[in-house]
Scaffold this motif. Structure first.
Motif, PDB file in Angstrom:
ATOM      1  N   LYS A   1     -60.216  17.036 -34.911  1.00  0.00           N
ATOM      2  CA  LYS A   1     -60.078  18.423 -35.911  1.00  0.00           C
ATOM      3  C   LYS A   1     -58.937  17.948 -36.355  1.00  0.00           C
ATOM      4  CE  LYS A   1     -61.914  22.165 -32.716  1.00  0.00           C
ATOM      5  NZ  LYS A   1     -60.736  23.232 -32.290  1.00  0.00           N
ATOM      6  N   THR A   2     -58.377  16.074 -36.463  1.00  0.00           N
ATOM      7  CA  THR A   2     -57.253  15.858 -37.608  1.00  0.00           C
ATOM      8  C   THR A   2     -57.829  14.483 -37.450  1.00  0.00           C
ATOM      9  OG1 THR A   2     -56.330  17.973 -36.074  1.00  0.00           O
ATOM     10  CG2 THR A   2     -54.295  16.021 -37.740  1.00  0.00           C
TER      11      THR A   2
ATOM     12  N   LYS B   1     -56.178  11.028 -39.885  1.00  0.00           N
ATOM     13  CA  LYS B   1     -55.218  10.330 -40.811  1.00  0.00           C
ATOM     14  C   LYS B   1     -55.683   9.816 -41.857  1.00  0.00           C
ATOM     15  CE  LYS B   1     -51.317  10.661 -37.575  1.00  0.00           C
ATOM     16  NZ  LYS B   1     -50.689  10.383 -36.762  1.00  0.00           N
TER      17      LYS B   1
ATOM     18  N   THR C   1     -58.692  18.934 -40.079  1.00  0.00           N
ATOM     19  CA  THR C   1     -57.364  18.565 -41.209  1.00  0.00           C
ATOM     20  C   THR C   1     -56.890  17.546 -41.354  1.00  0.00           C
ATOM     21  OG1 THR C   1     -56.344  20.432 -40.062  1.00  0.00           O
ATOM     22  CG2 THR C   1     -54.916  18.779 -40.602  1.00  0.00           C
TER      23      THR C   1
ATOM     24  N   ASN D   1     -54.572  14.707 -42.857  1.00  0.00           N
ATOM     25  CA  ASN D   1     -53.045  14.296 -43.300  1.00  0.00           C
ATOM     26  C   ASN D   1     -53.322  12.637 -43.770  1.00  0.00           C
ATOM     27  OD1 ASN D   1     -52.297  16.471 -41.696  1.00  0.00           O
ATOM     28  ND2 ASN D   1     -52.616  15.239 -39.916  1.00  0.00           N
TER      29      ASN D   1
END
Length: 287
Positions: free
Chosen positions: A165-166, A168, A236, A238
């Protein structure tokens, strides 16, 4: 007939899908590591034009395997150019934005000094120099190529979002995303122009990339926004700096390409990158 190297690669596949006049060749019957297969494929197809979409594209692996990258990106194209010269037919050779160091601070034009920062870029620049010794060679510098098939950033992002879910993603590298189908359309438009008669200004280097630019982070966000139309959850994403994602090969921080020469000489314009991305995501998710 147009001989297209690159086998099942993104650009070769898109070219074959668009024209019955395309004959694709790739491994094992066509292999730059076996020079005899180059002439054999050439003799079998008897082309009126050659598009070289074959290359060593593993940017990081090239740092440890320079000899192999040079065979694929310099020596193989040089042999294709020799065969095209002997037959008196044009060669369209696909190159890369990685021939630049990305320090200009503005979109690159074809006459800007080159300064590759790694083996991949150096080997591709050597390939440009090799084919441009032939006076009917057209070099197309492109960037950030993606498609609904193959290994590319868009497909990698969609796959990663299914597992976490996240994410970079590097946000300080700028470039022009290029849909392989759009590039294939441009190549076929160039081929049609050339078929009407060769002109001296057709020879040389041309930038050929999607219109507009973004960062890898921006491209990732756009990919997930398009996927969300199909009910995919938005991860998400980042933003990080290049320094936070070290790789063996150094990437150019800003390799945007100015494609006005392509428009001026061939009247060819690649579409804006965002609508092309939307279509590609649709195909990936629904097929």
């Amino acid at each position: 007939m147009i001989l297209v190297t690159g086998g099942a690669g993104q650009v070769a596949t898109e070219l074959a899908a668009r024209s019955a006049q395309v004959s694709r060749v790739g491994r094992p019957e066509f292999d730059f590591d076996r020079p005899e297969t180059i002439a054999a494929s050439f003799d079998q197809v008897q082309p009126s034009l050659v598009v070289n979409a074959a290359a060593w594209t593993a940017v990081d692996a090239a740092e440890a395997e320079e000899a192999a990258a040079l065979r694929a990106n310099r020596d193989g194209p040089a042999e294709l150019a020799r065969l095209c010269a002997a037959a008196g037919i044009p060669l369209v050779h696909i190159s890369t934005d990685y021939v630049f160091d990305g320090r200009k601070g503005a979109p690159y034009v074809e006459t800007d000094p080159t300064c590759p920062t790694g083996v991949y870029g150096s080997s591709k620049l050597a390939g440009e120099q090799a084919v441009l010794s032939y006076d009917r060679a057209i070099v197309l510098r492109t960037s950030w190529v993606y498609a609904a098939i193959g290994k590319n950033f868009v497909r990698t992002m969609l796959g990663a979002a299914q597992k976490t879910k996240t994410l970079k993603v590097v946000a300080d590298q700028h470039g022009c995303p290029t849909n392989a189908g759009d590039l294939a359309d441009a190549i076929l438009a160039i081929a049609a122009r050339v078929a009407d008669g060769w002109r001296p200004d057709y020879a040389g280097i041309f930038n050929a990339a999607g219109t507009g630019s973004t960062t890898w982070h921006g491209l990732a966000l756009a990919t997930f926004e398009e996927a969300a139309r199909h009910g995919r959850a938005m991860p998400t994403v980042n933003p990080i700096a290049t320094a936070d994602w070290p790789t063996p090969a150094k990437r150019p921080p800003d390799s945007r390409l100015d494609c006005s020469k392509l428009a001026r000489v061939f009247d060819v314009h690649l579409p804006a990158w965002r609508p092309s991305l939307a279509h590609t995501v649709d195909v990936i998710i629904t097929v």
